[in-house]
Write an enzyme that holds these catalytic residues in place. Structure first.
Site, PDB file in Angstrom:
ATOM      1  CB  THR A  15      -0.863  -0.029   1.215  1.00 37.42           C
ATOM      2  OG1 THR A  15      -1.769  -1.381   1.375  1.00 37.42           O
ATOM      3  CG2 THR A  15      -1.696   1.300   1.272  1.00 37.42           C
ATOM      4  CG  ASP A  59      -1.190  -7.292  -1.713  1.00 32.84           C
ATOM      5  OD1 ASP A  59      -1.972  -6.652  -1.720  1.00 32.84           O
ATOM      6  OD2 ASP A  59      -0.933  -8.311  -0.883  1.00 32.84           O
ATOM      7  CB  SER A  60       3.233  -8.243   1.468  1.00 31.18           C
ATOM      8  OG  SER A  60       2.134  -8.184   2.258  1.00 31.18           O
ATOM      9  CB  SER A  61      -1.062 -11.716  -0.218  1.00 29.32           C
ATOM     10  OG  SER A  61      -1.867 -10.847   0.790  1.00 29.32           O
ATOM     11  CG  ASP A  92      -1.831  -7.805   4.404  1.00 25.52           C
ATOM     12  OD1 ASP A  92      -2.068  -7.022   5.346  1.00 25.52           O
ATOM     13  OD2 ASP A  92      -2.600  -8.113   3.331  1.00 25.52           O
ATOM     14  CB  THR A 167       2.645 -10.711  15.784  1.00 31.92           C
ATOM     15  OG1 THR A 167       3.402 -11.710  16.079  1.00 31.92           O
ATOM     16  CG2 THR A 167       1.377 -11.545  15.153  1.00 31.92           C
ATOM     17  CB  THR A 279       2.939 -20.485  23.130  1.00 30.20           C
ATOM     18  OG1 THR A 279       1.644 -20.334  23.598  1.00 30.20           O
ATOM     19  CG2 THR A 279       3.711 -19.283  23.084  1.00 30.20           C
ATOM     20  CD  GLN A 280      -3.241 -22.768  19.533  1.00 26.76           C
ATOM     21  OE1 GLN A 280      -4.303 -22.178  20.054  1.00 26.76           O
ATOM     22  NE2 GLN A 280      -3.291 -24.000  19.175  1.00 26.76           N
ATOM     23  CB  CYS A 281      -0.039 -17.244  24.333  1.00 34.05           C
ATOM     24  SG  CYS A 281      -1.070 -18.539  25.207  1.00 34.05           S
TER      25      CYS A 281
HETATM   26  N1  ASP Z   1      -2.289  -5.966   1.179  1.00 31.28           N
HETATM   27  C1  ASP Z   1      -1.132  -5.064   1.487  1.00 31.28           C
HETATM   28  C2  ASP Z   1       0.054  -5.792   1.372  1.00 31.28           C
HETATM   29  O1  ASP Z   1       0.467  -6.372   2.354  1.00 31.28           O
HETATM   30  C3  ASP Z   1      -1.493  -4.288   2.599  1.00 31.28           C
HETATM   31  C4  ASP Z   1      -0.267  -3.194   3.042  1.00 31.28           C
HETATM   32  O2  ASP Z   1       0.334  -2.980   2.073  1.00 31.28           O
HETATM   33  O3  ASP Z   1      -0.277  -3.060   4.147  1.00 31.28           O
HETATM   34  O4  ASP Z   1       0.712  -5.828   0.409  1.00 31.28           O
END
Ligand code: ASP
Length: 343
Positions: A15, A59-61, A92, A167, A279-281
């Site tokens: 973004t 996009d970082s996904s 992300d 995180t 841990t999940q915590c």
């Molecule tokens: N979907 C975007 C990404 O991780 C969100 C961001 O840039 O913060 O690439």
């Protein structure tokens, strides 16, 4: 000005580097070499900035280990020429990426600061400007002629964190990251305040930078939940070519004591699959053997993830598996801090 620090700004996507197309209302990446036009304030900083951008910003996904290596190589190739690096990625998966980069660099003696933003740079209420400007300031900060930061960090919303402790915790607030098990390394208010006693510095300044590029991604996260079936655990442990499991357990590292469950894990460990207890915590640590419900995990040789985040555990596992260590050495290395990722 003479002796100004030189900073390399690396745009991978996300973004922060986007602007709104006012006709279609869609976000699109802009030419990052024109960043100074978008943020004229950058000219006021006491450093020289050069930019480099992924040809096709992502996009970082869509981030993966190939891009990790690409980021590492950009830093490696420019390591001598620049005093500091600011890496812009989408938020992300920023904690995963920056954790991984922290493991790839051994004997780092320059700052590598990851940042991004929740709103695009052209947006009126954007958080991009503050995040970017302060990250550059941090990357150029020096004391007695040496960089103050010599590790991989993540800066967001007035706080600088050790990257491999972070995180993403919020998808809409500007305060998008947390570091539950380690305090911020710096805070930006009226003054930029470094918590110097928390910083990590390479002990031997003569040591050469080593860049590790072998990552093994044949791994999985297995998050326990009440009611998880033996069938699911068995199927995961039987994935062909699987090398490692990050087992997300309850509380201080606790798991069901059911015989069949323990047997599947024990047999996977015998077959050479590395299993790490995390841990999940959100905060706190695994304490193996503290409860009866983690005693058996300890006995079958599970690796103690201690207070590591899942993001960092994934990165550390990819890195250590890539080093081809035997079971004992893998456990030994995993259970000790390599880049300040655990206590
Ligand atoms: N979907 C975007 C990404 O991780 C969100 C961001 O840039 O913060 O690439």
């Amino acid at each position: 000005m003479a002796n100004q620090p030189t900073i390399l700004l690396v745009y991978t996507g996300g973004t922060i580097g986007m602007i709104k197309d006012y006709k279609t209302n869609a976000l699109k990446a802009f030419d990052f070499s024109q960043i100074v036009d978008k943020i004229p304030e950058l000219q006021q900083l006491n450093c020289k900035i050069e930019t480099v951008s992924f040809e096709e910003p992502i996009d970082s996904s869509n981030m993966n280990t190939k891009y990790y290596i690409k980021i590492a190589e950009i830093i490696e190739e420019n390591y001598q020429k620049f005093d500091g690096f600011v890496i812009l990625t989408g938020s992300d998966t920023m904690s995963y990426t920056s954790s991984a980069i922290s493991f790839l660099f051994e004997n780092l003696q320059k700052p590598v600061i990851f940042t991004g933003s929740q709103l695009p740079i052209g947006d009126l209420r954007t958080d991009a400007k503050e995040n970017l400007i302060t990250s550059i300031e941090i990357a150029s900060a020096r004391k007695d002629g040496l960089p103050i930061i010599t590790e991989v960090c993540l800066y967001f919303e007035y706080k600088l964190y050790r990257a491999n402790r972070t995180t993403k915790i919020n998808a809409e607030q500007f305060e998008a990251f947390a570091s539950m098990n380690y305090p911020p390394l710096a805070e930006s208010g009226v003054h930029l305040q470094f918590n110097e006693h928390l910083l990590k510095h390479s002990k031997d300044l003569q040591k050469q930078l080593i860049v590790r590029k072998k990552l093994d991604y044949n791994i999985v996260i297995l998050k326990l939940f009440p009611g998880i079936t033996i069938n699911v655990v068995e199927s995961i442990a039987a994935i062909p070519n699987l090398k490692g499991i990050i087992l997300e357990t309850y509380g201080a590292g606790n798991a069901p004591t059911e015989k069949k469950f323990i047997k599947i894990l024990a047999s996977a460990i015998k077959r050479g699959i590395r299993i790490v207890n995390v841990t999940q915590c959100a905060g706190g640590s695994v304490i193996l053997g503290h409860y009866e419900t983690s005693m058996q995990l300890k006995e079958i040789g599970i690796v103690d993830g201690k207070d590591i985040t899942t993001e960092s555990a994934i990165a550390k596992m990819m890195y250590l598996l890539g080093e081809n260590l035997n079971t004992k050495a893998f456990k030994q290395y995993f259970e000790q801090p390599l880049r300040g990722e655990i206590d």
